[in-house]
Design a protein around this motif. Structure first.
Motif, PDB file in Angstrom:
ATOM      1  N   LEU A  21       0.769  -1.135   0.095  1.00 15.99           N
ATOM      2  CA  LEU A  21       0.039   0.093   0.106  1.00 15.99           C
ATOM      3  C   LEU A  21       0.672   1.223  -0.085  1.00 15.99           C
ATOM      4  O   LEU A  21       1.738   1.412   0.867  1.00 15.99           O
ATOM      5  N   SER A 148      -5.110  -9.204  -3.580  1.00 10.37           N
ATOM      6  CA  SER A 148      -4.342  -8.280  -4.086  1.00 10.37           C
ATOM      7  C   SER A 148      -4.709  -7.933  -5.831  1.00 10.37           C
ATOM      8  O   SER A 148      -3.798  -7.484  -6.437  1.00 10.37           O
ATOM      9  N   ARG A 155      -4.017   1.426  -3.771  1.00 13.42           N
ATOM     10  CA  ARG A 155      -4.087   0.817  -2.431  1.00 13.42           C
ATOM     11  C   ARG A 155      -3.534   1.676  -1.389  1.00 13.42           C
ATOM     12  O   ARG A 155      -2.219   2.245  -1.597  1.00 13.42           O
ATOM     13  N   LEU A 159      -8.297   2.253   2.835  1.00 15.98           N
ATOM     14  CA  LEU A 159      -9.062   1.039   2.606  1.00 15.98           C
ATOM     15  C   LEU A 159      -9.491   0.312   3.924  1.00 15.98           C
ATOM     16  O   LEU A 159     -10.634  -0.138   3.904  1.00 15.98           O
ATOM     17  N   VAL A 207     -13.686  -0.483  -5.055  1.00 12.59           N
ATOM     18  CA  VAL A 207     -13.515   0.054  -3.741  1.00 12.59           C
ATOM     19  C   VAL A 207     -15.042  -0.114  -3.034  1.00 12.59           C
ATOM     20  O   VAL A 207     -14.980   0.433  -1.893  1.00 12.59           O
TER      21      VAL A 207
END
Length: 256
Positions: A21, A148, A155, A159, A207
């Motif tokens: 991330l 992933s 990312r 999140l 998302v």
């Protein structure tokens, strides 16, 4: 959703599943500039938790349909719709405002529309006020937690810290579309399509689940209905109608 850090870039680097991330600001909390503006509504103006009720229960038919949609939309990586979703991620300077500009046939970025943008900005701040409590209360995990697979945005820690239900982007896009459709009723159909697609882009991005987006639209519509009882909103809406009547047409729109 944590209000004190809502508009700050996340500094930490985390890992979800096997995917690294990168530091990134929560895109669902983006806004145009640093501001002292507030929304129109008090925190107790609407009870979003009660209006929406809970998200689909884990392993329910609705939840399974949500997860199947997430898996199916990963195949859109690199497609034109994927690229549009990346643009829609930026509500203000990306594709979201551009969609509404082209649907309305008036350039929302024009200097002459400062009052209209101020109204839209205050409404977006109301999205945080109204949408944060159900997000925090229900705490639904976002679709990509634990894998992933590709997303259309980087990312980041958001999140994990920003819950999935309801979608703030869907709330904002639908609320803006409703308000602009009231200002320009002849363009209502095109504006509502644009508002719907702004929310759908969150599913394409990976998302949000479809039910998050549907909840965002429902709560956004309830919020706009409540805004019409606010005198400051009513005054700003009248002023926006006058501004937009004289606004220039946009350039480079397919339908312009």
């Amino acid at each position: 959703m944590t209000r004190p850090v809502a508009f700050a870039a996340a500094a930490a680097v985390l890992t979800l599943g096997a995917a690294p991330l990168a530091p990134v600001a929560d895109p669902s909390l983006a806004h145009p500039v640093a501001t002292r503006l507030t929304g129109y509504l008090r925190p107790d103006a609407l009870d979003g938790k009660t209006i929406l009720g809970p998200p689909p229960a884990i392993d329910s038919p609705e939840d399974k349909a949500d997860r199947a949609a997430y898996q199916a939309t990963r195949a859109l990586e690199g497609s034109p719709r994927w690229k549009q979703a990346q643009q829609d991620n930026d509500l203000w300077t990306g594709g979201a405002q551009r969609r509404l500009t082209c649907a309305m046939g008036r350039d929302l970025a024009a200097r002459s529309l400062a009052g209209t943008r101020r109204l839209l900005h205050r409404v977006e701040l109301d999205v945080h006020t109204v949408g944060t409590p159900p997000k925090d209360f229900y705490g639904r995990l976002r679709p990509p937690i634990g894998d992933s697979q590709p997303l259309c945005v980087p990312r980041g820690p958001w999140l994990q810290t920003n819950a999935s239900y309801p979608s703030g982007h869907a709330m904002t896009g639908w609320a803006w579309a409703l308000i602009l459709a009231e200002i320009a009723p002849a363009k209502a159909s095109a504006l509502m399509v644009a508002g719907r697609e702004i929310g759908q882009s969150r599913v394409v991005c990976g998302v949000h689940f479809p039910s998050d987006v549907a909840a965002g639209r429902d709560l956004g519509a309830a919020m706009v209905a409540r805004l019409h009882a606010d005198r400051a909103f009513q005054a700003d809406l009248r002023a926006a109608k006058l501004e937009l009547a004289k606004a220039p047409q946009p350039r480079d729109c397919p339908s312009a």
